[in-house]
Design an enzyme around this catalytic site. Structure first.
Site, mmCIF file in Angstrom:
data_model
loop_
_atom_site.group_PDB
_atom_site.id
_atom_site.type_symbol
_atom_site.label_atom_id
_atom_site.label_comp_id
_atom_site.label_asym_id
_atom_site.label_seq_id
_atom_site.Cartn_x
_atom_site.Cartn_y
_atom_site.Cartn_z
ATOM 1 C CB CYS A 126 -0.973 -1.848 9.513
ATOM 2 S SG CYS A 126 0.713 -1.621 8.964
ATOM 3 C CG HIS B 291 -2.857 -0.106 5.160
ATOM 4 N ND1 HIS B 291 -3.289 0.664 5.973
ATOM 5 C CD2 HIS B 291 -1.644 -0.575 5.455
ATOM 6 C CE1 HIS B 291 -2.191 1.084 6.613
ATOM 7 N NE2 HIS B 291 -1.257 0.027 6.384
ATOM 8 C CD GLU C 217 -6.377 1.676 4.781
ATOM 9 O OE1 GLU C 217 -5.389 2.027 4.681
ATOM 10 O OE2 GLU C 217 -6.529 0.584 5.370
#
Length: 398
Positions: A286, A370, A372
């Site tokens: 990001c 992202h 995760e």
């Protein structure tokens, strides 16, 4: 005249107790929840169905108001475990939230309080009972909006004053917000992801050492990194390359974070370039992706409406594979400005914007999205393994 976006509400509101005031003069009224007060911020929308706690506590949402397109938010309550900001007791994250329906009593065995109480404790102002999808259309057509959100239990508002505050607010361009959310000092991280009937695990095996530069890092990024049996040292955003190199890391992670990447880049670029020159493996997510791009000479641009949600399709240009990912960014790397030694690796299938790069001939890569998740799909979890494989291969060569 007050312009309103109305909705069929499951209650009767005689006097609105919360307002959203846009810089163009639009006033949207509804029922207040969470903290009372007034906050100026950028208004964006998020299309995720779940994970409202993680969304609202993501430091990347600093100085933003999140309009949720999914109508029922708060059904599973809230707890102190699912917070994404590195310091759980801090109020890093969004300053405001907008919901279509009222906040109901929670129904989940992990809930410790209802969402209203949780919002109030975290000083997040909420507006309920409006047509959030109509508001989303407004953002889609006009772009992200500078706005003021206000909550007063007695329903008294100085609307002309709120309009002036919305019009005068500076916006996110040229704003470095990592100062507000970065760790004050270095910490060691060993927590692993949550597991059914066990809670969060602990990593006690350290096969390699990763230094994570905290520009506003999410906890689940660190948890997934810990599953790779890595010792993780989290350092403040202003940590110099000299200080990082003195820690003898095997790799460096550039985290997500809020604000304009071009502003944060003023002090981040010298550090990143020195680390690249030392041929260290580097992985960015990001804001970290944007900072890496700026460090190699590319440019970033402010997006019309940004990408915020858990259902974004991204294409890997090398394999042709499409992954569904979580995104949260209002700035993007301008792929046309990437130098020849940097390869574009991923693009968004919504608008073709850049979603990944790698430096040719070096163990350095980054993604805009992202992997995760938290919330979102797990299609891209493999990137943490890929980073650690790069580190191990680099150690063998060197």
């Amino acid at each position: 005249m007050i312009q309103t976006i109305s909705s069929s509400r499951p209650w009767s509101v005689n006097t609105p107790t919360a307002l959203l005031v846009l810089a163009d003069g639009t006033v949207i009224e509804g029922k207040g929840a969470g903290a009372t007060g007034i906050a100026e911020a950028e208004l964006c929308f998020n299309t995720a169905i779940t994970g409202y706690e993680e969304i609202l506590t993501d430091p990347s949402y600093t100085q933003q108001i999140v309009n949720f397109t999914f109508p029922h938010i708060g059904n599973v309550g809230a707890n102190s475990e699912d917070i994404e900001s590195l310091t759980p007791l801090s109020c890093h994250g969004a300053v405001g939230a907008i919901f279509k329906a009222d906040i109901t009593h929670p129904s989940n065995y992990r809930a410790s309080e209802n969402l209203h109480q949780w919002l109030k404790a975290r000083k997040i102002i909420a507006l309920c009972g409006i047509d959030t999808r109509a508001l989303t259309i407004l953002i889609r057509e006009k772009g992200t909006q500078n706005a003021v959100i206000a909550h007063n239990s007695d329903g008294n508002f100085d609307i002309p004053s709120l309009k002036k505050r919305a019009q005068k607010w500076h916006g996110l361009v040229n704003l470095d917000l990592t100062e507000e959310v970065t760790s004050p000092s270095s910490i060691e991280w060993d927590e692993e992801p949550w597991c059914w009937n066990k809670g969060y695990g602990t990593n006690n095996v350290h096969n390699l050492h990763i230094v994570a530069i905290d520009y506003g890092i999410k906890r689940n990024i660190l948890r997934l990194m810990a599953t790779q049996k890595a010792r993780i040292t989290v350092v403040p955003a202003h940590t110099t390359a000299k200080e990082i190199l003195a820690m003898t890391p095997d790799g460096v992670f550039l985290s997500n974070g809020p604000g304009d990447p071009a502003a944060t880049a003023q002090y981040a670029i010298p550090t990143i370039n020195t680390l690249i020159d030392h041929n260290l493996p580097i992985f960015g997510i990001c804001l970290g992706h944007q900072l890496l791009a700026l460090a190699v000479g590319a440019k970033t641009v402010k997006m019309h409406q940004g990408h915020h949600g858990a259902n974004h399709p991204v294409k890997d240009l090398n394999s042709g594979k499409v992954e569904i990912v979580s995104m949260n960014h209002g700035f993007a790397v301008d792929a046309a400005t990437l130098p020849k030694h940097v390869q574009e690796t991923h693009i968004s299938l919504f608008d073709g914007s850049n979603c990944g790069i790698r430096i040719i001939g070096k163990p350095v890569f980054s993604v805009q999205y992202h992997p995760e998740a938290s919330p979102g799909p797990q299609d891209s979890h493999y990137l943490f393994q890929h980073f650690c494989d790069l580190i191990m291969n680099h150690k063998k060569i060197s």
